[in-house]
Scaffold this active site. Structure first.
Site, PDB file in Angstrom:
ATOM      1  N   CYS A   2      53.359  25.496  92.449  1.00 30.86           N
ATOM      2  CA  CYS A   2      53.752  24.845  92.401  1.00 30.86           C
ATOM      3  C   CYS A   2      53.062  23.776  90.967  1.00 30.86           C
ATOM      4  O   CYS A   2      52.303  24.417  90.186  1.00 30.86           O
ATOM      5  CB  CYS A   2      53.094  23.519  93.387  1.00 30.86           C
ATOM      6  SG  CYS A   2      53.890  23.647  95.193  1.00 30.86           S
ATOM      7  N   ARG A  27      54.343  30.679  87.310  1.00 27.96           N
ATOM      8  CA  ARG A  27      53.813  30.654  88.151  1.00 27.96           C
ATOM      9  C   ARG A  27      54.410  30.803  89.849  1.00 27.96           C
ATOM     10  O   ARG A  27      54.130  31.296  90.955  1.00 27.96           O
ATOM     11  CB  ARG A  27      53.140  28.760  88.518  1.00 27.96           C
ATOM     12  CG  ARG A  27      52.129  29.188  87.185  1.00 27.96           C
ATOM     13  CD  ARG A  27      51.088  27.490  87.710  1.00 27.96           C
ATOM     14  NE  ARG A  27      50.662  27.719  88.964  1.00 27.96           N
ATOM     15  CZ  ARG A  27      49.393  27.535  88.601  1.00 27.96           C
ATOM     16  NH1 ARG A  27      48.547  29.069  88.058  1.00 27.96           N
ATOM     17  NH2 ARG A  27      49.119  27.483  89.909  1.00 27.96           N
ATOM     18  N   TRP A  75      56.495  26.158  95.525  1.00 31.91           N
ATOM     19  CA  TRP A  75      56.156  27.314  96.223  1.00 31.91           C
ATOM     20  C   TRP A  75      56.164  26.514  97.444  1.00 31.91           C
ATOM     21  O   TRP A  75      54.559  26.414  98.279  1.00 31.91           O
ATOM     22  CB  TRP A  75      54.921  28.238  94.949  1.00 31.91           C
ATOM     23  CG  TRP A  75      55.370  28.987  95.471  1.00 31.91           C
ATOM     24  CD1 TRP A  75      55.726  30.059  95.315  1.00 31.91           C
ATOM     25  CD2 TRP A  75      54.826  29.954  97.183  1.00 31.91           C
ATOM     26  NE1 TRP A  75      55.881  30.967  95.794  1.00 31.91           N
ATOM     27  CE2 TRP A  75      54.869  31.474  97.066  1.00 31.91           C
ATOM     28  CE3 TRP A  75      53.939  29.329  97.987  1.00 31.91           C
ATOM     29  CZ2 TRP A  75      54.574  31.942  97.689  1.00 31.91           C
ATOM     30  CZ3 TRP A  75      53.216  30.513  99.330  1.00 31.91           C
ATOM     31  CH2 TRP A  75      53.677  31.964  99.208  1.00 31.91           C
ATOM     32  N   ASN A  99      50.196  18.420  94.032  1.00 34.42           N
ATOM     33  CA  ASN A  99      50.226  19.937  94.261  1.00 34.42           C
ATOM     34  C   ASN A  99      48.818  19.912  95.093  1.00 34.42           C
ATOM     35  O   ASN A  99      48.519  19.464  95.291  1.00 34.42           O
ATOM     36  CB  ASN A  99      49.594  21.228  92.859  1.00 34.42           C
ATOM     37  CG  ASN A  99      51.261  20.892  91.992  1.00 34.42           C
ATOM     38  OD1 ASN A  99      51.930  21.491  92.878  1.00 34.42           O
ATOM     39  ND2 ASN A  99      50.637  21.803  91.101  1.00 34.42           N
ATOM     40  N   GLY A 100      48.972  21.395  96.342  1.00 29.30           N
ATOM     41  CA  GLY A 100      47.546  21.696  96.793  1.00 29.30           C
ATOM     42  C   GLY A 100      48.019  21.259  98.425  1.00 29.30           C
ATOM     43  O   GLY A 100      49.551  21.569  99.228  1.00 29.30           O
ATOM     44  N   GLU A 477      37.313  51.088  90.867  1.00 31.68           N
ATOM     45  CA  GLU A 477      38.595  49.839  91.224  1.00 31.68           C
ATOM     46  C   GLU A 477      38.053  49.856  89.707  1.00 31.68           C
ATOM     47  O   GLU A 477      37.818  50.070  88.539  1.00 31.68           O
ATOM     48  CB  GLU A 477      38.610  48.710  91.470  1.00 31.68           C
ATOM     49  CG  GLU A 477      39.355  47.904  91.084  1.00 31.68           C
ATOM     50  CD  GLU A 477      40.656  48.407  90.154  1.00 31.68           C
ATOM     51  OE1 GLU A 477      41.325  49.535  90.957  1.00 31.68           O
ATOM     52  OE2 GLU A 477      41.003  47.309  89.356  1.00 31.68           O
ATOM     53  N   LYS A 481      39.185  50.904  86.229  1.00 29.06           N
ATOM     54  CA  LYS A 481      38.980  49.595  84.917  1.00 29.06           C
ATOM     55  C   LYS A 481      37.888  50.337  83.137  1.00 29.06           C
ATOM     56  O   LYS A 481      39.278  50.011  82.854  1.00 29.06           O
ATOM     57  CB  LYS A 481      37.806  48.344  85.548  1.00 29.06           C
ATOM     58  CG  LYS A 481      39.301  47.676  86.828  1.00 29.06           C
ATOM     59  CD  LYS A 481      39.977  46.358  86.104  1.00 29.06           C
ATOM     60  CE  LYS A 481      41.209  47.627  85.430  1.00 29.06           C
ATOM     61  NZ  LYS A 481      41.933  48.054  86.717  1.00 29.06           N
ATOM     62  N   GLU A 484      40.016  52.973  81.893  1.00 30.25           N
ATOM     63  CA  GLU A 484      41.676  52.517  80.810  1.00 30.25           C
ATOM     64  C   GLU A 484      41.118  51.563  79.376  1.00 30.25           C
ATOM     65  O   GLU A 484      42.472  52.068  78.999  1.00 30.25           O
ATOM     66  CB  GLU A 484      42.405  51.950  81.835  1.00 30.25           C
ATOM     67  CG  GLU A 484      42.758  52.042  83.272  1.00 30.25           C
ATOM     68  CD  GLU A 484      43.795  50.637  83.968  1.00 30.25           C
ATOM     69  OE1 GLU A 484      42.948  49.603  85.098  1.00 30.25           O
ATOM     70  OE2 GLU A 484      45.137  50.251  84.379  1.00 30.25           O
ATOM     71  N   HIS A 500      26.987  67.260  97.242  1.00 32.86           N
ATOM     72  CA  HIS A 500      28.269  68.212  97.488  1.00 32.86           C
ATOM     73  C   HIS A 500      28.890  68.423  96.427  1.00 32.86           C
ATOM     74  O   HIS A 500      30.091  68.539  96.150  1.00 32.86           O
ATOM     75  CB  HIS A 500      29.556  67.272  98.749  1.00 32.86           C
ATOM     76  CG  HIS A 500      28.910  66.909  99.518  1.00 32.86           C
ATOM     77  ND1 HIS A 500      28.306  67.818 100.261  1.00 32.86           N
ATOM     78  CD2 HIS A 500      28.013  66.364 100.452  1.00 32.86           C
ATOM     79  CE1 HIS A 500      27.248  67.056 101.399  1.00 32.86           C
ATOM     80  NE2 HIS A 500      27.621  65.980 101.256  1.00 32.86           N
ATOM     81  N   LYS A 596      52.517  48.663  81.646  1.00 32.04           N
ATOM     82  CA  LYS A 596      52.197  47.370  82.799  1.00 32.04           C
ATOM     83  C   LYS A 596      52.849  47.381  83.950  1.00 32.04           C
ATOM     84  O   LYS A 596      52.313  46.765  85.371  1.00 32.04           O
ATOM     85  CB  LYS A 596      52.468  45.489  82.837  1.00 32.04           C
ATOM     86  CG  LYS A 596      51.960  44.949  83.086  1.00 32.04           C
ATOM     87  CD  LYS A 596      50.485  44.589  83.445  1.00 32.04           C
ATOM     88  CE  LYS A 596      50.082  42.953  84.679  1.00 32.04           C
ATOM     89  NZ  LYS A 596      48.522  44.204  85.039  1.00 32.04           N
TER      90      LYS A 596
HETATM   91  C1  AGP Z   1      45.756  49.007  86.986  1.00 34.75           C
HETATM   92  O1  AGP Z   1      44.983  48.339  86.505  1.00 34.75           O
HETATM   93  C2  AGP Z   1      46.741  49.635  86.387  1.00 34.75           C
HETATM   94  N1  AGP Z   1      47.535  48.985  85.024  1.00 34.75           N
HETATM   95  C3  AGP Z   1      47.612  50.722  87.390  1.00 34.75           C
HETATM   96  O2  AGP Z   1      46.812  51.471  88.357  1.00 34.75           O
HETATM   97  C4  AGP Z   1      48.711  49.928  88.564  1.00 34.75           C
HETATM   98  O3  AGP Z   1      47.996  48.845  89.896  1.00 34.75           O
HETATM   99  C5  AGP Z   1      49.837  50.626  89.316  1.00 34.75           C
HETATM  100  O4  AGP Z   1      50.767  51.135  88.040  1.00 34.75           O
HETATM  101  C6  AGP Z   1      50.008  49.832  90.538  1.00 34.75           C
HETATM  102  O5  AGP Z   1      51.170  48.476  89.544  1.00 34.75           O
HETATM  103  P1  AGP Z   1      51.619  47.624  90.812  1.00 34.75           P
HETATM  104  O6  AGP Z   1      50.521  47.346  91.146  1.00 34.75           O
HETATM  105  O7  AGP Z   1      51.809  47.288  90.179  1.00 34.75           O
HETATM  106  O8  AGP Z   1      52.590  48.693  91.960  1.00 34.75           O
END
Ligand code: AGP
Length: 601
Positions: A2, A27, A75, A99-100, A477, A481, A484, A500, A596
């Site tokens: 919202c 949003r 929303w 909102n809320g 993860e 990060k 990347e 291993h 992205k």
């Molecule tokens: C994450 O930092 C990435 N840029 C990438 O791994 C991303 O998570 C992946 O491409 C999947 O995207 P999605 O969640 O939009 O499907």
């Protein structure tokens, strides 16, 4: 999620309100509305869907003189997305936007209904306006009636109210949801917005309301109160004039802003979904969850790491056999898809080509499909049988942060939704979920420490991120990060896998980031880290428990629940990766070679 806007002044109210709502569009919302009071005349417009529907409805409406107005993008949380449930909500002679969540709305609604009040919508918001008008029966002064109304609301709210009883005044209150009061040099002109995006370009000075603030604004000025005390001369700050830097809200990068935002977006993710001893997903109404004997989770990248995290939670809490697949692998390996499986795809964008294709495959094979996604109306949301939105707001940084946090939260809630945990255990889980917004707040001390530490991690021949159980996907993860945005070589491993093979790489130039939670397999992880330390690897340990065999140590809080340790460590890994990338001079938000949204296979 919202959005709220408000305006008092001589300029055309409709345009100001609609422009403000447009800035809040990102949003996500499913309906919108405005209410404007000019003299004694209310003009009210509401529409389902996108803002242009509202614009069309209000096409012929203009204000000609001084007016006050409030607007809202909704929303849906309580009640379906319908025009009747869209804000502003009407009493007899007043309108409100909010909102809320008003947690005690059922109680208030029953009390008001017993006094003969009729409700039109299914929302919690509507109780505010009726309660206000009810309070006016005993408190003739609207500001007093408003204060007595606010006193009775439990939960989170940011709200604006206008009434014919005082046609030049907007009443406001904030508790738990954001709200900003703004002004410019024009005497007697004021603005409200639930984010400063709605105010930039219109106002120059902003006052960010604190929880517990309430009051009213008219051309005569502002009356701001907190706990029955009047706050004289509230401290307004200058609003940025540049929209891009404003969007970054003072942060150096979108990624940084998004890491800091996790605390607030997680509150949105939880909103309306937690009861005292159960989890509720309006989106899953009609889904018979008892008929699934297994769950298949499919995703790419960071979303895959959320899926992997969820697999531990689904099996541990919901006791359902769960498998996890990388979408690009599942697509071509001629998988056996069982109709008794609930097929869940996870995606920030909802457009990732490989994940989308697996969703199509599952649909074609007759499986029930669910998407956990951040973008409403994306291809996956439109295609899946069921969709749960993560409500992270727009994520601009290519390196996903808040999307991951909200995905894991939704999946944790989903595992509880599917579980048959005893009442006390369920209550404990829900109480823990409620702590997420606090747990993910970034403290200055932590950020400063990570900035300092980052200078030690710019070289070396590689990074190992290691953890066990839930902390293994988190290690993956953390490594993703770093890789990347720093372009340094980093890999995530289950801590128990070191001996291993990977331990062959151990030497002082190998940096190990060790996730050592105290609530899950601490001693086991510790032995694995000691083995690396014995081979002279450089160790950065993250733990609430002192560990003297590390080169660097980041102390976390001693939480009682592994997921709280998980979320605190998640923030640390994100910030550490970002600070390393900044020191290396990289483009944090747009790293090389990455997009992205990956809409090609
Ligand atoms: C994450 O930092 C990435 N840029 C990438 O791994 C991303 O998570 C992946 O491409 C999947 O995207 P999605 O969640 O939009 O499907």
């Amino acid at each position: 999620m919202c959005g709220i806007v408000g305006y008092i002044g001589q300029n055309p109210s409709k345009k100001i309100l609609l422009d403000g709502l447009k800035e809040l569009e990102y949003r996500g919302y499913d309906s919108a509305g405005i209410a404007v009071l000019e003299g004694d005349d209310f003009s009210i417009y509401k529409a389902l869907g996108k803002l242009h529907n509202l614009e069309e409805k209000a096409h012929d409406f203009e204000t000609h003189d001084f007016a006050i107005g409030i607007g809202h993008t909704r929303w849906a949380t309580h009640g379906k997305p319908t025009e009747l449930n869209a804000h502003p909500h009407l009493g007899q002679f007043s309108y409100v936007v909010h909102n809320g969540i008003i947690e005690n709305y059922q109680e208030l609604k029953s009390m008001l209904q017993s006094k003969g009040v009729t409700f039109l919508s299914q929302t919690d918001t509507e109780v505010i306006v009726h309660l206000f008008e009810h309070m006016l029966l005993t408190h003739k002064e609207p500001s007093e009636a408003f204060a007595r109304t606010i006193e009775q609301l439990h939960g989170a709210y940011a709200t604006l109210l206008i009434t014919k009883q005082s046609p030049d005044t907007i009443y406001f209150a904030k508790h738990g949801s954001p709200m900003i009061l703004a002004k410019n040099a024009t005497h007697g002109e004021y603005f409200f917005g639930s984010s400063d995006a709605a105010l930039i370009g219109k106002a120059t000075q902003a006052y960010y309301l604190e929880d517990g603030d309430y009051g009213y604004v008219s051309p005569q000025g502002i009356v701001l109160k907190h706990a029955n005390r009047t706050i004289e001369n509230p401290a307004f700050t200058t609003l940025p004039s540049d929209r891009l830097s404003a969007q970054k809200e003072g942060f150096r990068y979108f990624m940084e802003k998004e890491i800091y935002e996790q605390s607030t977006v997680l509150a949105d993710t939880l909103m309306g979904r937690l009861r005292d001893d159960s989890v509720y997903f309006e989106e899953l109404a009609g889904l018979d969850t008892r008929r699934f004997s297994q769950i298949k989770l499919v995703a790419c990248g960071t979303s895959y790491h959320s899926a992997l995290t969820a697999s531990y939670l689904f099996e541990r809490l919901a006791k359902i056999h769960t498998t996890v697949e990388v979408a690009s692998e599942l697509r071509y390996r001629e998988p056996l898809l069982d109709k008794n499986a609930l097929f869940i795809v996870i995606s920030q964008s909802g457009e990732t080509a490989d994940t989308l294709e697996t969703l199509k495959m599952a649909k074609a094979a007759g499986l029930t499909t669910l998407v956990v996604c951040n973008v409403d109306n994306s291809s996956m949301v439109r295609l899946a049988d069921y969709a749960i939105l993560t409500r992270a707001g727009i994520e601009k940084g290519v390196a996903s942060t808040k999307a991951f946090a909200t995905q894991v939260t939704v999946l944790w809630m989903l595992s509880l939704f599917l579980s048959a945990l005893p009442k006390e255990r369920m209550q404990a889980e829900i109480a823990t979920l409620r702590q997420l917004p606090e747990t993910t707040k970034v403290s200055d001390t932590l950020h400063e420490k990570l900035k300092r530490l980052s200078k030690r991690y710019l070289y070396g021949h590689g990074f190992f991120f290691i953890g066990r159980d839930l902390f293994y996907p988190l290690a993956l993860e953390g490594a993703l990060k770093l890789k990347e945005i720093s372009y340094l070589h980093a890999e995530g491993y289950p801590a128990g896998e070191m001996k291993h093979g990977p331990i062959a790489l151990a030497d002082p130039e190998l940096i190990t980031i060790a996730l050592m939670p105290q609530t899950l397999l601490y001693e086991k992880t510790k032995s694995n880290v000691e083995e690396l330390s014995a081979r002279d690897a450089t160790i950065c340990a993250i733990s609430p428990l002192e560990f003297d065999k590390s080169d660097d140590f980041i102390r976390t809080h001693a939480h009682a629940h592994p997921m709280l340790e998980f979320f605190e460590m998640m923030v640390i890994l994100q910030l550490l990766a970002m600070e390393i990338s900044i020191r290396l001079g990289n483009d944090v938000d747009m790293p090389r070679n990455l997009a992205k949204s990956v809409t090609v296979e």
